[in-house]
Design an enzyme around this catalytic site. Structure first.
Site, PDB file in Angstrom:
ATOM      1  N   GLY A  93      -2.272  -7.075   1.564  1.00 13.26           N
ATOM      2  CA  GLY A  93      -3.404  -6.329   1.041  1.00 13.26           C
ATOM      3  C   GLY A  93      -4.735  -6.593   1.702  1.00 13.26           C
ATOM      4  N   LYS A 105       9.316  -5.763  15.585  1.00 13.70           N
ATOM      5  CA  LYS A 105      10.529  -6.483  15.196  1.00 13.70           C
ATOM      6  C   LYS A 105      11.280  -7.087  16.374  1.00 13.70           C
ATOM      7  CE  LYS A 105      11.331  -3.653  11.072  1.00 13.70           C
ATOM      8  NZ  LYS A 105      11.217  -4.729  10.074  1.00 13.70           N
ATOM      9  N   ASN A 132       8.535   0.356   2.381  1.00  7.30           N
ATOM     10  CA  ASN A 132       9.553   0.392   3.431  1.00  7.30           C
ATOM     11  C   ASN A 132      10.839  -0.242   2.931  1.00  7.30           C
ATOM     12  OD1 ASN A 132      10.539  -2.130   5.142  1.00  7.30           O
ATOM     13  ND2 ASN A 132       8.496  -2.624   4.336  1.00  7.30           N
ATOM     14  N   ARG A 133      11.942   0.282   3.446  1.00 12.62           N
ATOM     15  CA  ARG A 133      13.252  -0.330   3.217  1.00 12.62           C
ATOM     16  C   ARG A 133      13.996  -0.356   4.555  1.00 12.62           C
ATOM     17  NH1 ARG A 133      13.695   4.421  -0.291  1.00 12.62           N
ATOM     18  NH2 ARG A 133      14.736   6.137   0.790  1.00 12.62           N
ATOM     19  N   MET A 134      13.316  -0.888   5.572  1.00 15.73           N
ATOM     20  CA  MET A 134      13.856  -0.867   6.931  1.00 15.73           C
ATOM     21  C   MET A 134      15.179  -1.610   7.034  1.00 15.73           C
ATOM     22  SD  MET A 134      11.514   0.956   8.347  1.00 15.73           S
ATOM     23  CE  MET A 134      11.768   0.833  10.105  1.00 15.73           C
ATOM     24  N   ASN A 172      14.834  -5.877   1.122  1.00 11.61           N
ATOM     25  CA  ASN A 172      15.623  -4.796   1.729  1.00 11.61           C
ATOM     26  C   ASN A 172      16.962  -5.238   2.308  1.00 11.61           C
ATOM     27  OD1 ASN A 172      13.533  -2.965   1.126  1.00 11.61           O
ATOM     28  ND2 ASN A 172      12.415  -3.660   2.931  1.00 11.61           N
ATOM     29  N   THR A 173      17.310  -6.505   2.147  1.00  9.04           N
ATOM     30  CA  THR A 173      18.642  -7.004   2.475  1.00  9.04           C
ATOM     31  C   THR A 173      19.268  -7.492   1.177  1.00  9.04           C
ATOM     32  OG1 THR A 173      18.060  -7.640   4.738  1.00  9.04           O
ATOM     33  CG2 THR A 173      19.959  -8.746   3.748  1.00  9.04           C
ATOM     34  N   ASN A 189       5.344 -11.801   1.138  1.00  8.61           N
ATOM     35  CA  ASN A 189       6.029 -10.618   1.637  1.00  8.61           C
ATOM     36  C   ASN A 189       5.656  -9.411   0.747  1.00  8.61           C
ATOM     37  OD1 ASN A 189       7.980  -8.974   3.016  1.00  8.61           O
ATOM     38  ND2 ASN A 189       9.238 -10.786   3.348  1.00  8.61           N
ATOM     39  N   SER A 213      -0.120  -3.789   7.122  1.00 11.01           N
ATOM     40  CA  SER A 213      -0.389  -2.472   6.538  1.00 11.01           C
ATOM     41  C   SER A 213      -1.854  -2.070   6.672  1.00 11.01           C
ATOM     42  CB  SER A 213       0.033  -2.451   5.065  1.00 11.01           C
ATOM     43  OG  SER A 213       1.423  -2.647   4.945  1.00 11.01           O
ATOM     44  N   ALA A 273       4.795 -10.408  10.663  1.00 10.42           N
ATOM     45  CA  ALA A 273       6.107  -9.930  11.101  1.00 10.42           C
ATOM     46  C   ALA A 273       6.372  -8.547  10.534  1.00 10.42           C
ATOM     47  CB  ALA A 273       7.191 -10.893  10.642  1.00 10.42           C
ATOM     48  N   PHE A 284      15.749  -5.002   8.169  1.00 10.10           N
ATOM     49  CA  PHE A 284      15.910  -5.865   9.355  1.00 10.10           C
ATOM     50  C   PHE A 284      16.570  -5.122  10.515  1.00 10.10           C
ATOM     51  CE2 PHE A 284      16.232 -10.155   6.807  1.00 10.10           C
ATOM     52  CZ  PHE A 284      14.906 -10.031   6.440  1.00 10.10           C
ATOM     53  N   LYS A 296       8.646 -17.888   4.433  1.00 10.76           N
ATOM     54  CA  LYS A 296       7.929 -16.723   3.890  1.00 10.76           C
ATOM     55  C   LYS A 296       8.516 -16.359   2.539  1.00 10.76           C
ATOM     56  CE  LYS A 296       5.982 -12.261   5.184  1.00 10.76           C
ATOM     57  NZ  LYS A 296       5.746 -11.329   6.314  1.00 10.76           N
ATOM     58  N   SER A 301      12.474 -10.711   1.935  1.00  7.93           N
ATOM     59  CA  SER A 301      12.524  -9.256   2.049  1.00  7.93           C
ATOM     60  C   SER A 301      13.378  -8.695   0.923  1.00  7.93           C
ATOM     61  CB  SER A 301      13.125  -8.838   3.395  1.00  7.93           C
ATOM     62  OG  SER A 301      13.386  -7.447   3.407  1.00  7.93           O
ATOM     63  N   GLY A 304       0.401  -3.350   1.417  1.00  7.84           N
ATOM     64  CA  GLY A 304      -0.924  -2.754   1.430  1.00  7.84           C
ATOM     65  C   GLY A 304      -1.762  -3.219   0.253  1.00  7.84           C
TER      66      GLY A 304
END
Length: 344
Positions: free
Chosen positions: A302, A68, A113-115, A182-183, A251, A324, A64, A117, A222, A180, A273
């Site tokens: 990785g 997205k 990344n700090r997308m 990033n939320t 993740n 990645s 994922a 969602f 996840k 994640s 990665g």
């Protein structure tokens, strides 16, 4: 394709990472529409695996995050994956975090990344899935679901249930993303009390949906690589208690130990990665020791070679996922990993 990709990569790496990501996917779509992808990539590797009642054509999947919104399903499927996982999707559309929000660290073969969602909302994604040839022909398609950023963490279950209800009919399996970084506060859902409450709510909701649709869809969880042994054991026990079908490990990481001193190494977000490989394998081994054969593990983090994919299987995973590694090695990584696993 690796040779061709090695020629393209320096040019792509001159672009902003998010711009390069979107441009690559658009060009994949264009190549697929004109029938070029089948000539450029290796023939899909047949190595069927049966897990959770699902027949996976081969054990190498797309993780994922790369697609997205389900905008590129058919072109990504043409690269030879045994399964695709789309998302993370949330009940309502959201823009994600401010740009720039994706950074390459080539020295470490890594990405931060700090997308946040960023997605068009679950209903738009479901509509695209239904229109895809891959889904219409019965391809294995997982839907990865999350909560909206504006939803308080104590109300997270309502978002997950709403997203699960929306994707239930079209998903081969559903992944609950609680890992994640990033939320805000999302990873708090990995704590005992919150996770128990969330899994109980999801288990109850799935029972209702199973009755409604006459089919029980597998539910995956996840998790993060930044967990200690006690955390892993707790999560493993709760997975079994609440009938979760599989666990995806892992993740991205919030650790920066492997990229200290590198350009962008201190950017906030999730690191993916090569630096995640060992941490991911440690979590997989700990899960396998706790779960045994009671619940399958999907290994991600990785994988940049066929040997890395084999390492995940040796650690205890049954399937693997890539993301990645594709950025650094190109699309032929899919067939390289599938061949390595078929021979192992």
């Amino acid at each position: 394709m690796i040779d061709r990709y090695s020629l393209l990569r320096p040019w792509l790496f001159c672009l902003d990472p998010e711009q390069a990501h979107n441009l690559t996917l658009k060009n994949l779509d264009r190549a697929q529409r004109f029938g070029l992808l089948q000539r450029l990539v290796s023939k899909p590797i047949a190595d069927p695996q049966n897990l959770c009642g699902i027949e996976f054509p081969n054990p190498v999947g797309l993780a994922a995050g790369l697609d997205k919104d389900g905008k590129h399903i058919d072109s990504l499927a043409a690269l030879g994956f045994g399964f695709l996982e789309i998302g993370t999707v949330t009940p309502r559309p959201q823009a994600g975090n401010p740009k720039p929000r994706m950074f390459r660290l080539p020295q470490a073969e890594a990405i931060i990344n700090r997308m946040g969602f960023n997605n068009d909302g679950v209903e738009a994604c479901v509509s695209r899935v239904r229109q895809s040839t891959f889904w219409q022909r019965g391809g294995v398609l997982g839907l990865n679901i999350g909560k909206n950023a504006v939803t308080p963490i104590e109300d997270a279950a309502s978002d997950y249930i709403a997203a699960m209800e929306a994707v239930y009919e079209i998903a081969t399996y559903i992944t609950v993303n609680i890992s994640s970084p990033n939320t805000q506060n999302l990873r708090a859902l990995q704590g005992e009390d919150m996770l128990r409450s969330l899994l109980r709510s999801l288990d109850d909701a799935r029972k209702r949906l199973s009755d409604r649709y006459g089919v029980r869809k597998p539910l995956f969880l996840k998790i993060a690589p930044d967990l200690d042994q006690n955390d892993i054991h707790l999560i493993a026990d709760l997975l079994m208690e609440f009938n979760i079908d599989a666990v995806i490990a892992t993740n991205t990481t919030i650790s920066r130990e492997a990229v200290t001193g590198m350009q962008y190494g201190e950017e906030t977000g999730g690191l993916s990665g090569a630096p995640v490989r060992i941490a991911s394998n440690i979590v997989i081994k700990a899960l396998k020791a706790r779960l045994g054969d009671q619940l399958p593990i999907i290994g991600v983090g990785g994988i940049l070679s066929g040997a890395d994919a084999r390492e995940k299987i040796m650690a205890g995973a049954s399937l693997v996922q890539l993301y990645s590694g594709l950025i650094y090695k190109g699309p032929d990584l899919v067939s390289e990993c599938a061949k390595a696993l078929r021979q192992s």
